[in-house]
Design a protein around this motif. Structure first.
Motif, PDB file in Angstrom:
ATOM      1  N   TRP A   1      -7.219  -0.376   0.706  1.00 21.68           N
ATOM      2  CA  TRP A   1      -8.058  -0.850   1.812  1.00 21.68           C
ATOM      3  C   TRP A   1      -9.534  -0.505   1.606  1.00 21.68           C
ATOM      4  O   TRP A   1     -10.412  -1.224   2.088  1.00 21.68           O
ATOM      5  N   ASP A   2      -9.816   0.595   0.913  1.00 27.08           N
ATOM      6  CA  ASP A   2     -11.207   1.049   0.753  1.00 27.08           C
ATOM      7  C   ASP A   2     -11.628   1.003  -0.718  1.00 27.08           C
ATOM      8  O   ASP A   2     -12.463   1.789  -1.165  1.00 27.08           O
TER       9      ASP A   2
ATOM     10  N   PHE B   1       4.364   6.984  -2.954  1.00 25.79           N
ATOM     11  CA  PHE B   1       5.552   6.328  -2.387  1.00 25.79           C
ATOM     12  C   PHE B   1       5.571   4.835  -2.696  1.00 25.79           C
ATOM     13  O   PHE B   1       6.633   4.211  -2.657  1.00 25.79           O
ATOM     14  N   GLU B   2       4.419   4.242  -3.038  1.00 25.67           N
ATOM     15  CA  GLU B   2       4.408   2.827  -3.409  1.00 25.67           C
ATOM     16  C   GLU B   2       5.127   2.589  -4.745  1.00 25.67           C
ATOM     17  O   GLU B   2       5.562   1.464  -5.018  1.00 25.67           O
TER      18      GLU B   2
ATOM     19  N   HIS C   1       1.228  -4.877   0.694  1.00 21.52           N
ATOM     20  CA  HIS C   1       1.187  -3.476   1.114  1.00 21.52           C
ATOM     21  C   HIS C   1      -0.251  -2.989   0.976  1.00 21.52           C
ATOM     22  O   HIS C   1      -0.791  -2.975  -0.130  1.00 21.52           O
ATOM     23  N   ALA C   2      -0.858  -2.626   2.085  1.00 24.04           N
ATOM     24  CA  ALA C   2      -2.225  -2.100   2.037  1.00 24.04           C
ATOM     25  C   ALA C   2      -2.223  -0.640   2.472  1.00 24.04           C
ATOM     26  O   ALA C   2      -1.612  -0.296   3.484  1.00 24.04           O
ATOM     27  N   ASN C   3      -2.890   0.190   1.690  1.00 27.83           N
ATOM     28  CA  ASN C   3      -3.021   1.604   2.024  1.00 27.83           C
ATOM     29  C   ASN C   3      -4.484   2.006   2.047  1.00 27.83           C
ATOM     30  O   ASN C   3      -5.302   1.468   1.294  1.00 27.83           O
ATOM     31  N   LEU C   4      -4.798   3.002   2.870  1.00 22.87           N
ATOM     32  CA  LEU C   4      -6.154   3.538   2.877  1.00 22.87           C
ATOM     33  C   LEU C   4      -6.477   4.188   1.545  1.00 22.87           C
ATOM     34  O   LEU C   4      -5.598   4.657   0.841  1.00 22.87           O
ATOM     35  N   GLY C   5      -7.775   4.217   1.238  1.00 22.53           N
ATOM     36  CA  GLY C   5      -8.216   4.941   0.046  1.00 22.53           C
ATOM     37  C   GLY C   5      -8.771   4.011  -1.012  1.00 22.53           C
ATOM     38  O   GLY C   5      -8.671   2.787  -0.904  1.00 22.53           O
TER      39      GLY C   5
ATOM     40  N   ARG D   1     -12.648  -7.032   0.459  1.00 19.28           N
ATOM     41  CA  ARG D   1     -11.324  -7.161   1.077  1.00 19.28           C
ATOM     42  C   ARG D   1     -10.931  -8.620   1.304  1.00 19.28           C
ATOM     43  O   ARG D   1      -9.803  -9.022   1.043  1.00 19.28           O
TER      44      ARG D   1
END
Lengths: 240, 240
Positions: free
Chosen positions: B189-190, B226-227, B214-218, B196
């Motif tokens: 996400w970042d 875990f991905e 699947h979007a994750n922060l960072g 984006r």
């Protein structure tokens, strides 16, 4: 909390209906050992009307050893509807049939619903945590609006899976900023009743540092079944 | 295909370096029984420089029974760099230091890289599928640009996990429309080097009906561990 029915299902899960004051609910438990608990939030009626909710609850209990509970929100399911509830429903139906925008009507309906549902969930949680077969910790899975507000006021909820969908009221965006627990946020890419950008902005707004967005193709009711396993594993990671 | 080194790792996985003509690669296998194969695509150098790639490959083999293979892309890792490669790198470094836009430079670099890498992956796949310890079917996991192009021309690839990141060339968006295999698309996400919206548009563009974002922060390198398990379970669902 008074249990009004009890049924051992063929997957070994014990399904019990209960009432707690005016609140009707259902509890699914995997066995007699204390299990972590998932609260399944839905604004609609209870289990008889929502086979997908029941399927999820039973799967969490049978396959992952969680207890799961659902309650009818005020004015939903088996509960009496106020004149205000009936009016909001009629307004919504009329606007949808006329193809008019429904955001303001949903807002006027959703915000008070959430404010009434959250204290009932907290009362239910108090009662559930006194049962020997519930061991805590507690997660939430279900409707975003109720879950978000609940997560801001209820410190016993450790992680949550939210199903996005529908109009995002400004009050929900504000509440989202105060959420700091780990989140999994499910979005249906082609949701009929949802604009994508406000929902992505809502994901952005959640104050937690550990949040994952899962987006799948298809309409509001089309969340793939594998997401139920993903939700269970996410909750297991944080609750066990 | 000539194996140049062989090492049994402490998790029981056999790690072998190989060369195939000019192509250097590494193969990780879980045992002697025929295993489904994951091609791990990366535009950068090989395993010695990418501990995260190696960790993923070993995890897929040790925990999920997949074989996994990685190769150096042309002009990367242990491979000789052409004058064009060196010029593109110098241009990119200069532009980044000057804070100038890098999209055109990346585009000029990436498109020919993909065109050179894809036939090498196909040659590698031919050789790998002749080994008795590889049983097919085949999945892809890694860099989006190479994987997308590969998926449009290589019918033996049944499912793919793409890591988004960086500039999205127009040719990639076009190729994406032709992809019809099940996809899991990972977005940070970042991500420092990524806008984006073009990346969400790329997810939208993939022609397959079964795709999950699947979007994750960072930042770019911050994909949560875990991905890797989620990717393995996704590939297991489609390859086993």
């Amino acid at each position: 909390m008074r249990f009004t029915s009890e049924q051992r299902l063929d997957d070994g899960v014990l399904e019990r209906e209960f009432t707690l004051g005016e609140i009707p609910g259902v509890l699914w438990t995997p066995g007699s050992a204390p299990a972590p608990l998932i609260l399944i939030g839905h604004n609609g009626g209870l289990h008889k009307r929502h086979p997908r909710l029941v399927a999820r609850a039973r799967h969490y209990a049978a396959e992952y050893g969680f207890a799961a509970a659902a309650i009818d929100a005020p004015g939903h399911g088996a509960r009496p509807r106020s004149a205000v509830d009936e009016q909001a429903r009629a307004d919504l139906r009329r606007a949808m049939q006329a193809g008019e925008p429904v955001d303001e009507i949903v807002d006027a309906f959703l915000v008070p619903l959430v404010e009434r549902a959250v204290p009932e969930w907290r009362t239910t949680l108090d009662a559930l945590l006194e049962l020997p077969e519930i061991g805590g910790p507690v997660g939430y899975e279900g409707m975003t609006a109720i879950g978000t507000r609940l997560a801001t006021v209820e410190p016993r909820i450790s992680a949550a899976v939210f199903f996005a969908g529908g109009f995002v009221p400004g009050t929900l965006r504000e509440a989202a900023r105060q959420v700091t627990i780990p989140l999994q946020f499910l979005l249906q890419w082609d949701d009929e009743g949802m604009e994508r950008q406000p929902t992505l902005d809502l994901f952005d707004a959640f104050g937690t540092r550990e949040k994952t967005l899962h987006a799948n193709l298809g309409g509001h009711a089309g969340t793939p079944w594998f997401e139920v396993d993903d939700a269970a594993r996410f909750l297991a990671r944080h609750l066990k």
